[in-house]
Motif scaffolding. Structure first.
Motif, mmCIF file in Angstrom:
data_model
loop_
_atom_site.group_PDB
_atom_site.id
_atom_site.type_symbol
_atom_site.label_atom_id
_atom_site.label_comp_id
_atom_site.label_asym_id
_atom_site.label_seq_id
_atom_site.Cartn_x
_atom_site.Cartn_y
_atom_site.Cartn_z
ATOM 1 N N ALA A 187 17.633 -12.490 18.372
ATOM 2 C CA ALA A 187 16.829 -13.399 17.666
ATOM 3 C C ALA A 187 17.635 -14.049 16.681
ATOM 4 C CB ALA A 187 15.647 -12.901 16.922
ATOM 5 N N LEU A 188 17.556 -15.448 16.458
ATOM 6 C CA LEU A 188 18.305 -15.825 15.278
ATOM 7 C C LEU A 188 17.904 -15.714 14.151
ATOM 8 C CD1 LEU A 188 18.063 -19.646 16.834
ATOM 9 C CD2 LEU A 188 19.949 -18.275 17.345
ATOM 10 N N ASP A 189 18.842 -15.917 12.978
ATOM 11 C CA ASP A 189 18.700 -15.497 11.637
ATOM 12 C C ASP A 189 17.934 -16.511 10.915
ATOM 13 O OD1 ASP A 189 20.476 -17.483 10.920
ATOM 14 O OD2 ASP A 189 22.080 -16.095 10.187
ATOM 15 N N ARG A 190 17.540 -16.475 9.624
ATOM 16 C CA ARG A 190 16.764 -17.321 8.852
ATOM 17 C C ARG A 190 17.335 -18.527 8.929
ATOM 18 N NH1 ARG A 190 17.483 -17.290 2.555
ATOM 19 N NH2 ARG A 190 19.454 -18.150 3.464
ATOM 20 N N ASP A 191 18.493 -18.836 9.056
ATOM 21 C CA ASP A 191 19.132 -20.203 9.266
ATOM 22 C C ASP A 191 19.504 -20.767 10.551
ATOM 23 O OD1 ASP A 191 19.473 -20.255 6.253
ATOM 24 O OD2 ASP A 191 21.207 -18.694 6.188
ATOM 25 N N GLY A 192 18.805 -20.047 11.439
ATOM 26 C CA GLY A 192 19.021 -20.758 12.759
ATOM 27 C C GLY A 192 20.270 -20.373 13.462
ATOM 28 N N ARG A 193 20.956 -19.269 13.091
ATOM 29 C CA ARG A 193 22.377 -18.939 13.804
ATOM 30 C C ARG A 193 22.057 -17.660 14.526
ATOM 31 N NH1 ARG A 193 25.994 -18.359 8.328
ATOM 32 N NH2 ARG A 193 24.615 -16.638 8.037
ATOM 33 N N ALA A 194 23.128 -17.690 15.460
ATOM 34 C CA ALA A 194 23.200 -16.412 16.294
ATOM 35 C C ALA A 194 24.202 -15.267 15.336
ATOM 36 C CB ALA A 194 23.900 -16.604 17.653
ATOM 37 N N ARG A 195 23.489 -14.256 15.158
ATOM 38 C CA ARG A 195 24.178 -13.200 14.215
ATOM 39 C C ARG A 195 25.042 -12.283 15.198
ATOM 40 N NH1 ARG A 195 20.612 -9.479 10.775
ATOM 41 N NH2 ARG A 195 20.551 -8.134 12.621
ATOM 42 N N CYS A 196 26.430 -12.377 14.959
ATOM 43 C CA CYS A 196 27.304 -11.585 15.864
ATOM 44 C C CYS A 196 27.955 -10.531 14.970
ATOM 45 C CB CYS A 196 28.361 -12.599 16.518
ATOM 46 S SG CYS A 196 27.961 -13.906 17.403
ATOM 47 N N ASP B 117 12.126 -14.737 5.082
ATOM 48 C CA ASP B 117 13.015 -15.599 4.076
ATOM 49 C C ASP B 117 14.242 -15.113 3.417
ATOM 50 O OD1 ASP B 117 11.588 -13.622 2.799
ATOM 51 O OD2 ASP B 117 10.421 -15.371 1.368
ATOM 52 N N HIS B 118 14.716 -13.809 3.949
ATOM 53 C CA HIS B 118 15.766 -13.310 3.231
ATOM 54 C C HIS B 118 17.051 -13.582 4.135
ATOM 55 C CE1 HIS B 118 12.710 -11.010 1.234
ATOM 56 N NE2 HIS B 118 13.720 -9.981 1.031
ATOM 57 N N TRP B 119 18.075 -13.518 3.236
ATOM 58 C CA TRP B 119 19.384 -14.125 3.763
ATOM 59 C C TRP B 119 19.647 -13.302 4.767
ATOM 60 C CZ3 TRP B 119 24.087 -11.677 4.489
ATOM 61 C CH2 TRP B 119 25.023 -12.238 4.721
ATOM 62 N N GLY B 120 20.144 -13.908 5.755
ATOM 63 C CA GLY B 120 20.996 -13.212 7.039
ATOM 64 C C GLY B 120 20.181 -12.442 8.025
ATOM 65 N N SER B 121 18.665 -12.367 7.650
ATOM 66 C CA SER B 121 17.749 -11.679 8.419
ATOM 67 C C SER B 121 17.325 -12.016 9.724
ATOM 68 C CB SER B 121 16.616 -11.289 7.625
ATOM 69 O OG SER B 121 15.642 -10.636 8.321
ATOM 70 N N ALA B 122 17.227 -11.271 10.644
ATOM 71 C CA ALA B 122 16.929 -11.935 11.953
ATOM 72 C C ALA B 122 15.858 -11.083 12.505
ATOM 73 C CB ALA B 122 18.062 -11.974 13.134
ATOM 74 N N PRO B 123 14.684 -11.217 13.344
ATOM 75 C CA PRO B 123 13.581 -10.575 13.556
ATOM 76 C C PRO B 123 14.099 -9.393 14.465
ATOM 77 C CG PRO B 123 12.845 -12.625 13.759
ATOM 78 C CD PRO B 123 14.565 -12.900 13.394
#
Length: 335
Positions: A81-90, A214-220
């Motif tokens: 899933a994408l993170d809070r800012d809509g980014r793919a977290r690698c 709403d937390h930084w860097g968090s993804a579901p």
């Protein structure tokens, strides 16, 4: 091929397999001891790490061997899933045996990891911005010599900075003696405060998704990975706590684990946004700490975002936790 393939004829480069669990555990413990991490590994945890849902060892890992010995490893983890800012977290994970450092292995592993992470991010999240993320280890103590060697995993920072990574976030590691000072009585505001039943696994996951949206860097986190966390050999569900409101909604939670003998780790703590300000986080933490003390744990620990938007650091200070170390996360945008 990698840029370090020619550094030693005796090195071989292959993916990890589950047969590597004992060797990988031994490598992680050599790194733990040399870097003074205080995070010893055990085979059960290593196996859980390698078999995490969504992980393909044949494509997502690279192991460096000298003969039969595992001397370095990397593993890529691109969140579904994408993170809070809509980014793919690698997430780029790895370790190099201390006696094999300064040979270019870390650089080669990062090159491989970034290539694979970019491919996987493109497959899972086409056309979406992505970010590489790696641990920068522990900040030196104020009393440490300015020119001394970096410990706590921080010796990777020069390599990260050369590759364009920059410090993005700081995390506080906090500890508390058990039983320690008496905890204040907390009114749960009508919620049921208890250890979670297995039937409340999904309700707790949904609370976690809401709490960290709403937390930084968090993804579901998906159901499969949540189930692994919930049922991990280190999970201590009887010491975990949830606060349940009407219709069975989990409003707040504290998930307890035992990563080190005698130390109760509060791995996840959160409150749904609509339930904040009611003292429920304080209630679930207090119940978990009291249960841990009764069970014979000598201390409790947790990690918290140093810039937490919910003011969690103030809560933990008020509950008797003290700040022990600061850790860093480094990031680099994927071009």
């Amino acid at each position: 091929m990698t840029s370090a393939d020619t550094t030693a004829d005796s090195l071989t480069w292959t993916p990890l397999t589950l047969e590597d669990v004992p060797a990988l555990t031994a490598l992680l413990n050599r790194v733990d001891q040399a870097d003074d991490l205080g995070e010893p590994a055990e085979e059960a945890g290593t196996r859980e790490w390698l078999t995490m849902p969504g992980r393909d060892l044949a494509l997502d890992s690279l192991a460096v061997r000298q003969g039969e010995e595992l001397v370095a490893v990397s593993l890529v983890d691109v969140h579904i899933a994408l993170d809070r800012d809509g980014r793919a977290r690698c997430q780029l994970l790895g370790a190099v045996d201390p006696v094999h450092r300064r040979r270019g292995l870390g650089t080669a592993l990062f090159e491989h990891g970034e290539r694979r992470a970019a491919e996987l991010a493109s497959e899972r999240h086409p056309g979406t911005a992505a970010v590489f993320r790696a641990s920068g280890g522990r900040d030196p103590e104020a009393s440490a010599p300015a020119e001394g060697p970096l410990t706590g995993g921080a010796d990777v920072r020069p390599l990260l900075e050369r590759r364009g990574y920059r410090r993005a976030r700081s995390w506080l590691a906090m500890t508390r003696e058990l039983p320690g000072a008496d905890l204040p009585a907390v009114d749960p505001d009508g919620a049921r405060v208890s250890a979670p039943a297995d039937t409340e696994r999904e309700a707790t996951r949904l609370a976690h998704l809401a709490a960290f949206a709403d937390h930084w860097g968090s993804a579901p986190i998906g159901e499969e990975r949540w189930t692994v966390l919930w049922s991990s050999h280190t999970a201590r569900r009887e010491l975990s706590t949830i606060a349940v409101g009407g219709e069975g909604t989990v409003l707040a939670y504290a998930i307890a684990m035992e990563d080190r003998p005698g130390v109760l780790h509060l791995a996840l703590v959160g409150t749904r946004p609509e339930a904040r300000g009611r003292g429920l986080a304080r209630a679930v933490i207090a119940r978990t700490l009291a249960a841990g003390a009764r069970a014979g744990y000598a201390s409790a620990e947790l990690e918290v975002d140093a810039e937490s938007l919910t003011g969690a650091t103030r809560l933990y200070d008020a509950l008797g936790f003290t700040r022990e170390h600061v850790y860093a996360t480094f990031e680099k945008p994927l071009d």
